[in-house]
Write an enzyme that holds these catalytic residues in place. Sequence first.
Site, PDB file in Angstrom:
ATOM      1  N   PRO A  23       0.819  -1.220   0.000  1.00 26.33           N
ATOM      2  CA  PRO A  23       0.000   0.000   0.000  1.00 26.33           C
ATOM      3  C   PRO A  23       0.853   1.271   0.000  1.00 26.33           C
ATOM      4  O   PRO A  23       0.516   2.237  -0.678  1.00 26.33           O
ATOM      5  CB  PRO A  23      -0.824  -0.126   1.283  1.00 26.33           C
ATOM      6  CG  PRO A  23      -0.905  -1.597   1.538  1.00 26.33           C
ATOM      7  CD  PRO A  23       0.359  -2.190   1.019  1.00 26.33           C
ATOM      8  N   GLY A  36       4.762   1.445  -3.852  1.00 23.78           N
ATOM      9  CA  GLY A  36       4.477   1.070  -5.238  1.00 23.78           C
ATOM     10  C   GLY A  36       5.716   1.352  -6.064  1.00 23.78           C
ATOM     11  O   GLY A  36       6.627   0.521  -6.149  1.00 23.78           O
ATOM     12  N   GLY A  51     -16.313   6.466 -33.669  1.00 20.52           N
ATOM     13  CA  GLY A  51     -17.377   7.396 -33.276  1.00 20.52           C
ATOM     14  C   GLY A  51     -18.202   6.848 -32.124  1.00 20.52           C
ATOM     15  O   GLY A  51     -17.654   6.254 -31.195  1.00 20.52           O
ATOM     16  N   GLU A  97       4.195  -2.703 -13.573  1.00 23.21           N
ATOM     17  CA  GLU A  97       5.594  -3.019 -13.910  1.00 23.21           C
ATOM     18  C   GLU A  97       6.411  -1.742 -14.121  1.00 23.21           C
ATOM     19  O   GLU A  97       7.254  -1.659 -15.003  1.00 23.21           O
ATOM     20  CB  GLU A  97       5.663  -3.923 -15.138  1.00 23.21           C
ATOM     21  CG  GLU A  97       5.023  -5.253 -14.879  1.00 23.21           C
ATOM     22  CD  GLU A  97       5.984  -6.423 -14.968  1.00 23.21           C
ATOM     23  OE1 GLU A  97       7.113  -6.247 -15.423  1.00 23.21           O
ATOM     24  OE2 GLU A  97       5.579  -7.502 -14.535  1.00 23.21           O
ATOM     25  N   SER A 109       4.886   4.941 -16.414  1.00 26.32           N
ATOM     26  CA  SER A 109       5.638   5.623 -17.484  1.00 26.32           C
ATOM     27  C   SER A 109       6.647   6.599 -16.884  1.00 26.32           C
ATOM     28  O   SER A 109       7.761   6.751 -17.392  1.00 26.32           O
ATOM     29  CB  SER A 109       4.683   6.381 -18.404  1.00 26.32           C
ATOM     30  OG  SER A 109       3.991   5.469 -19.217  1.00 26.32           O
TER      31      SER A 109
HETATM   32  C1  LIG Z   1      -3.981  -4.469 -12.256  1.00 33.54           C
HETATM   33  C2  LIG Z   1      -2.696  -4.390 -11.514  1.00 33.54           C
HETATM   34  C3  LIG Z   1      -1.887  -5.515 -11.428  1.00 33.54           C
HETATM   35  C4  LIG Z   1      -0.681  -5.454 -10.716  1.00 33.54           C
HETATM   36  N1  LIG Z   1       0.064  -6.610 -10.561  1.00 33.54           N
HETATM   37  C5  LIG Z   1       1.116  -6.573  -9.693  1.00 33.54           C
HETATM   38  C6  LIG Z   1       1.783  -7.805  -9.349  1.00 33.54           C
HETATM   39  O1  LIG Z   1       1.455  -8.884  -9.844  1.00 33.54           O
HETATM   40  N2  LIG Z   1       2.762  -7.744  -8.428  1.00 33.54           N
HETATM   41  C7  LIG Z   1       3.156  -6.567  -7.838  1.00 33.54           C
HETATM   42  O2  LIG Z   1       4.053  -6.579  -7.025  1.00 33.54           O
HETATM   43  N3  LIG Z   1       2.552  -5.389  -8.163  1.00 33.54           N
HETATM   44  C8  LIG Z   1       1.537  -5.369  -9.063  1.00 33.54           C
HETATM   45  N4  LIG Z   1       0.891  -4.200  -9.377  1.00 33.54           N
HETATM   46  C9  LIG Z   1       1.339  -2.933  -8.761  1.00 33.54           C
HETATM   47  C10 LIG Z   1       1.959  -1.973  -9.754  1.00 33.54           C
HETATM   48  O3  LIG Z   1       3.215  -2.412 -10.168  1.00 33.54           O
HETATM   49  C11 LIG Z   1       1.973  -0.574  -9.087  1.00 33.54           C
HETATM   50  O4  LIG Z   1       0.638  -0.117  -9.081  1.00 33.54           O
HETATM   51  C12 LIG Z   1       2.871   0.396  -9.787  1.00 33.54           C
HETATM   52  O5  LIG Z   1       4.211   0.037  -9.598  1.00 33.54           O
HETATM   53  C13 LIG Z   1       2.675   1.842  -9.317  1.00 33.54           C
HETATM   54  O6  LIG Z   1       2.704   1.935  -7.938  1.00 33.54           O
HETATM   55  P1  LIG Z   1       1.531   2.746  -7.176  1.00 33.54           P
HETATM   56  O7  LIG Z   1       0.254   2.249  -7.690  1.00 33.54           O
HETATM   57  O8  LIG Z   1       1.790   2.656  -5.728  1.00 33.54           O
HETATM   58  O9  LIG Z   1       1.689   4.249  -7.651  1.00 33.54           O
HETATM   59  P2  LIG Z   1       2.594   5.369  -6.963  1.00 33.54           P
HETATM   60  O10 LIG Z   1       3.982   4.858  -6.826  1.00 33.54           O
HETATM   61  O11 LIG Z   1       1.918   5.878  -5.760  1.00 33.54           O
HETATM   62  O12 LIG Z   1       2.574   6.490  -8.094  1.00 33.54           O
HETATM   63  C14 LIG Z   1       1.492   7.392  -8.247  1.00 33.54           C
HETATM   64  C15 LIG Z   1       1.869   8.391  -9.342  1.00 33.54           C
HETATM   65  O13 LIG Z   1       3.045   9.117  -8.953  1.00 33.54           O
HETATM   66  C16 LIG Z   1       4.049   8.985  -9.926  1.00 33.54           C
HETATM   67  N5  LIG Z   1       5.376   8.919  -9.280  1.00 33.54           N
HETATM   68  C17 LIG Z   1       5.734   8.215  -8.182  1.00 33.54           C
HETATM   69  N6  LIG Z   1       7.030   8.413  -7.917  1.00 33.54           N
HETATM   70  C18 LIG Z   1       7.511   9.239  -8.871  1.00 33.54           C
HETATM   71  C19 LIG Z   1       8.783   9.816  -9.156  1.00 33.54           C
HETATM   72  N7  LIG Z   1       9.857   9.556  -8.392  1.00 33.54           N
HETATM   73  N8  LIG Z   1       8.907  10.629 -10.232  1.00 33.54           N
HETATM   74  C20 LIG Z   1       7.843  10.878 -11.016  1.00 33.54           C
HETATM   75  N9  LIG Z   1       6.615  10.378 -10.803  1.00 33.54           N
HETATM   76  C21 LIG Z   1       6.450   9.563  -9.751  1.00 33.54           C
HETATM   77  C22 LIG Z   1       3.734   7.661 -10.630  1.00 33.54           C
HETATM   78  O14 LIG Z   1       4.320   7.606 -11.919  1.00 33.54           O
HETATM   79  C23 LIG Z   1       2.217   7.715 -10.667  1.00 33.54           C
HETATM   80  O15 LIG Z   1       1.790   8.510 -11.731  1.00 33.54           O
HETATM   81  C24 LIG Z   1      -0.281  -4.231 -10.116  1.00 33.54           C
HETATM   82  C25 LIG Z   1      -1.100  -3.105 -10.226  1.00 33.54           C
HETATM   83  C26 LIG Z   1      -2.293  -3.176 -10.889  1.00 33.54           C
HETATM   84  C27 LIG Z   1      -3.167  -1.953 -10.927  1.00 33.54           C
END
Ligand SMILES: Cc1cc2nc3c(=O)[nH]c(=O)nc-3n(C[C@H](O)[C@H](O)[C@H](O)COP(=O)(O)OP(=O)(O)OC[C@H]3O[C@@H](n4cnc5c(N)ncnc54)[C@H](O)[C@@H]3O)c2cc1C
Length: 415
Positions: A139, A142, A371, A395, A398
Amino acid sequence: MSSDPTGPAGPSFDLGPDHLELRSWVHDFAAEVIRPAAAEWDEREEFPWPVVEEAAKIGLYSLDFFATQSFEESGLGIPIAMEELFWGDAGIGLAIVGTALAAAGVRANGTDEQVMEWVPQMFGSPGDLKLGAFCSSEPDAGSDVGAMRTRAVYDEATDEWVLKGTKTWATNGGIADVHVVTAVVDPELRTRGQASFVVPPGTQGLSQGQKFSKHGIRASHTAEVVLDGVRVPGRCLLGGKEKLDARLAKAREGARAGTTGGGNASMATFERTRPAVGAQAVGIARAAYEVALDYARTREQFGKPIIENQAVAFMLADMATSIEAARLLVWRAAWMARQGKRFEKAEGSMSKLVAGEAAVNVTTQAMQILGGNGFTREYPVERMSRDAKIYTIFEGTSEIQRLVIARTISGAPIR
Ligand SMILES: Cc1cc2nc3c(=O)[nH]c(=O)nc-3n(C[C@H](O)[C@H](O)[C@H](O)COP(=O)(O)OP(=O)(O)OC[C@H]3O[C@@H](n4cnc5c(N)ncnc54)[C@H](O)[C@@H]3O)c2cc1C
């Protein structure tokens, strides 16, 4: 001007008979079995067991398939297969290949014996299918993998590791037979103090938390995984204790000297899987492009097919170009990874970045070309556009891919 007599080395673009056969085999399955089922499983938002069973029956969901394609010389087998599967449908595609991410986690960090022991248990066999899940995200951790809190503590008396924490967004989390879990073994070392563990089937203390309801790839199961004092035998530490101790010693030395070193368990997995994930995005983009091209040829407005409007034809030209560009980056990165070449310019991240953004842009343009029909569930591009969005998020988002590329090309500590 200096010249390199060997020229820029790269994969051949002539697909040989093995690759052509692989492509048409997976394509036929995607067209005949996956596509007809796609809308139903998207709507139901449940794991599509009957479709995965069909895949297993023909050998598409199996250790053999995964191993043959992973070790295939050119490195193109996996991207070719991924593109066709995800051309069929991304949610079902991920249900079929989600286990391969967990298997890649074992391969990236485990010994040969560990690969032989655990990976077969992730796939099972037709009629008795098993699943694997890779659990890294939390949580509050990420993109920031260093903020991970799940702890692994070694109990010397029993030669067991005790895992405690909550993982989130795990594909196949809680319904998998084998979970691959990354955890902190030395909090002082941040990402370098992490290790990967296998949690064997039926281990006490591991349970599924919330199952998420999603915008796209709804046939793929995504859930929290709660680890409440889970005890796993010492042999479940991927790579083994000796290697971990040596890695930690090197990282501690590096920390004292103010340098990096020692590697990271989650990152090792993602480096391997990024081109394959990019190939999935290419498959979604190509599927939406094909629907839009057909539609633009047949839909008439103002007495002529809409494709005869330059505005529409140029959109299709951009879509086709970005798909080709993405595929080339993906194939090159997959080939480099297979040849053991270093990603000097973060080519793995480049391929995932370009392919993920291509999928979002192409599917959005496809909806535009269709459309009002594009906005309804009568046509598949609406689902494809929902599915595409995850490819700029999971993974590595962007932004994180750009961060990796920027740091690699500049050597600067960009934040
Ligand atoms: C459908 C789904 C399947 C998934 N499957 C897996 C899995 O099998 N195993 C697993 O371990 N994880 C899994 N994930 C997790 C996924 O890899 C994370 O959601 C992802 O890495 C982004 O982390 P976050 O959601 O906490 O976003 P955050 O890290 O909170 O990011 C939020 C926003 O802030 C931006 N941001 C954060 N830090 C920076 C920075 N330093 N510079 C610029 N921008 C930044 C991000 O780009 C994003 O736009 C899954 C997620 C989903 C939704």
